[in-house]
Design an enzyme around this catalytic site. Structure first.
Site, short mmCIF file in Angstrom:
data_model
loop_
_atom_site.label_atom_id
_atom_site.label_comp_id
_atom_site.label_asym_id
_atom_site.label_seq_id
_atom_site.Cartn_x
_atom_site.Cartn_y
_atom_site.Cartn_z
N THR A 72 7.28 -3.05 2.50
CA THR A 72 8.62 -3.32 3.01
C THR A 72 9.03 -2.29 4.06
OG1 THR A 72 8.99 -3.78 0.68
CG2 THR A 72 10.82 -4.19 2.16
N ALA A 82 0.81 -1.23 0.00
CA ALA A 82 0.00 0.00 0.00
C ALA A 82 0.84 1.27 0.00
CB ALA A 82 -0.93 -0.01 1.22
N SER A 83 2.17 1.14 -0.06
CA SER A 83 3.01 2.34 0.07
C SER A 83 2.98 3.22 -1.16
CB SER A 83 4.46 1.94 0.39
OG SER A 83 5.02 1.23 -0.69
N ARG A 84 2.78 2.61 -2.34
CA ARG A 84 2.82 3.42 -3.58
C ARG A 84 2.00 2.74 -4.67
NH1 ARG A 84 8.36 0.87 -3.81
NH2 ARG A 84 8.11 -0.69 -5.44
N ASN A 130 -2.11 -7.18 -2.74
CA ASN A 130 -1.66 -6.37 -3.87
C ASN A 130 -0.15 -6.36 -4.07
OD1 ASN A 130 -1.73 -3.86 -5.79
ND2 ASN A 130 -0.49 -3.22 -4.03
N TYR A 143 6.96 -14.11 -13.50
CA TYR A 143 5.82 -13.24 -13.19
C TYR A 143 4.52 -13.87 -13.71
CZ TYR A 143 3.19 -8.82 -12.85
OH TYR A 143 2.27 -7.84 -12.54
P1 NAD Z 1 4.84 -0.91 -7.32
O1 NAD Z 1 6.19 -1.47 -7.56
O2 NAD Z 1 4.60 0.53 -7.59
O3 NAD Z 1 4.36 -1.23 -5.82
C1 NAD Z 1 4.56 -2.51 -5.25
C2 NAD Z 1 4.19 -2.48 -3.79
O4 NAD Z 1 4.46 -3.80 -3.26
C3 NAD Z 1 5.00 -1.50 -2.95
O5 NAD Z 1 4.19 -0.97 -1.93
C4 NAD Z 1 6.09 -2.39 -2.34
O6 NAD Z 1 6.60 -1.91 -1.10
C5 NAD Z 1 5.30 -3.68 -2.12
N1 NAD Z 1 6.20 -4.82 -2.01
C6 NAD Z 1 7.00 -5.34 -2.98
N2 NAD Z 1 7.73 -6.35 -2.48
C7 NAD Z 1 7.38 -6.46 -1.17
C8 NAD Z 1 7.82 -7.31 -0.10
N3 NAD Z 1 8.77 -8.23 -0.28
N4 NAD Z 1 7.27 -7.14 1.12
C9 NAD Z 1 6.33 -6.18 1.33
N5 NAD Z 1 5.88 -5.36 0.37
C10 NAD Z 1 6.42 -5.50 -0.86
O7 NAD Z 1 3.87 -1.83 -8.22
P2 NAD Z 1 2.38 -1.58 -8.77
O8 NAD Z 1 2.47 -1.31 -10.22
O9 NAD Z 1 1.63 -0.65 -7.88
O10 NAD Z 1 1.80 -3.07 -8.63
C11 NAD Z 1 0.91 -3.48 -7.62
C12 NAD Z 1 0.37 -4.86 -7.99
O11 NAD Z 1 -0.30 -4.78 -9.25
C13 NAD Z 1 1.44 -5.93 -8.14
O12 NAD Z 1 0.95 -7.16 -7.64
C14 NAD Z 1 1.63 -6.02 -9.64
O13 NAD Z 1 2.11 -7.27 -10.05
C15 NAD Z 1 0.21 -5.77 -10.11
N6 NAD Z 1 0.14 -5.34 -11.50
C16 NAD Z 1 0.70 -4.15 -11.90
C17 NAD Z 1 0.61 -3.77 -13.24
C18 NAD Z 1 1.20 -2.49 -13.76
O14 NAD Z 1 1.15 -2.26 -14.99
N7 NAD Z 1 1.72 -1.60 -12.92
C19 NAD Z 1 -0.04 -4.61 -14.15
C20 NAD Z 1 -0.59 -5.80 -13.72
C21 NAD Z 1 -0.50 -6.14 -12.39
#
Ligand code: NAD
Length: 244
Positions: A37, A13-15, A87, A152
């Site tokens: 994290t 949920a951080s970003r 998420n 992935y």
């Molecule tokens: P992001 O990298 O901006 O954010 C990821 C978040 O997960 C962050 O809050 C991070 O701290 C947390 N995280 C990662 N590893 C962690 C760990 N080991 N322990 C605790 N927290 C952890 O990514 P996003 O784009 O916001 O993606 C969020 C979700 O959506 C993910 O599951 C991603 O696979 C999925 N998703 C994203 C997209 C895209 O185009 N951005 C597309 C399909 C699916």
């Protein structure tokens, strides 16, 4: 679509998408426990904007042996979650023939195994209380596959598998489990892709643009709320028509 009085656990949920989900749930009346994290730099600001309805737990979800104890602690602290949004996720891309076992397993650990352990721990409590909504973050890549993302794709296909299986196991106790499959969304995860390649990818999407984290959050909030009371075991894409 309101979530008044509901308590939600949102990982990652951080970003990005997780932050948009957390902000939207709070705006719709929920109290949120965020996990990532490390605590986000803007936590104090976000907590005050949420009038105290935002709490935080910093944890590395790849530490699988400690996960159930962490989540049990949060269940006790909150009094029980009505909503879980699994998420948090990572990528470690490479062609299959160059991928290390370590990178394959790391992505599986965080995206799939941690999601399973968290859903099982929170789901057990939801079953006891005969109510709850779990939303797992999949991806269109989990349905269609992608060159350079074998780890992935496997993790997100697995997320779809656990969503459908858990939905079958929990439906009789009024606990719903659904998955959201985003396409190409603007966040730190996709920011690493060179600008030219991003423009080319966006051009191939029928809606001709990348999605915003809020586009995904809208669907997650719907699935988390009672407005979707008769929906379970589904995988719904938010992809601008990418795979029509
Ligand atoms: P992001 O990298 O901006 O954010 C990821 C978040 O997960 C962050 O809050 C991070 O701290 C947390 N995280 C990662 N590893 C962690 C760990 N080991 N322990 C605790 N927290 C952890 O990514 P996003 O784009 O916001 O993606 C969020 C979700 O959506 C993910 O599951 C991603 O696979 C999925 N998703 C994203 C997209 C895209 O185009 N951005 C597309 C399909 C699916």
């Amino acid at each position: 679509m309101q979530c008044n009085g509901k308590k939600a656990l949102v990982t990652g949920a951080s970003r990005g998408i997780g932050k948009a989900i957390s902000d939207m749930l709070i705006a719709r009346g929920a109290e949120v426990w965020g996990v990532s994290t490390k605590e986000p730099d803007d936590f104090a600001q976000r907590q005050s904007a949420a009038a105290g309805r935002l709490h935080w737990a910093s944890a590395d979800l790849s530490n699988l042996n400690a996960l159930e104890a962490l989540i049990d602690g949060l269940i006790k602290e909150s009094g029980g979650f009505d909503i879980l949004v699994n998420n948090a996720g990572i990528t470690k891309d490479n062609l299959a023939f160059r991928m290390t076992l370590e990178d394959f397993q790391k992505v599986l650990d965080i995206n799939l195994t941690a999601s399973f352990l968290i859903a099982r721990t929170v789901g057990r409590d939801m079953i006891r209380r005969r109510a709850g909504s779990i939303v797992n973050m999949a991806s269109v890549i989990g349905v269609h596959g992608n060159a350079g993302q074998i780890n992935y794709a496997a993790s997100k296909a697995g997320v779809i598998g656990i969503t459908k299986s858990l939905a079958k196991e929990t439906a009789s106790r009024s606990v719903r489990v659904n998955a959201v499959a985003p396409g190409f969304i603007e966040s730190d995860m996709t920011a690493a892709i060179p600008e030219q390649a991003r423009e080319k990818m966006a051009e191939q999407i029928p809606l001709k643009k990348m999605g915003q984290p809020e586009d995904v959050a809208e669907l997650v909030c719907f699935l988390a709320s009672d407005a979707s009371a008769y929906i379970t075991g589904q995988v719904i894409a938010v992809d601008g028509g990418m795979f029509i």
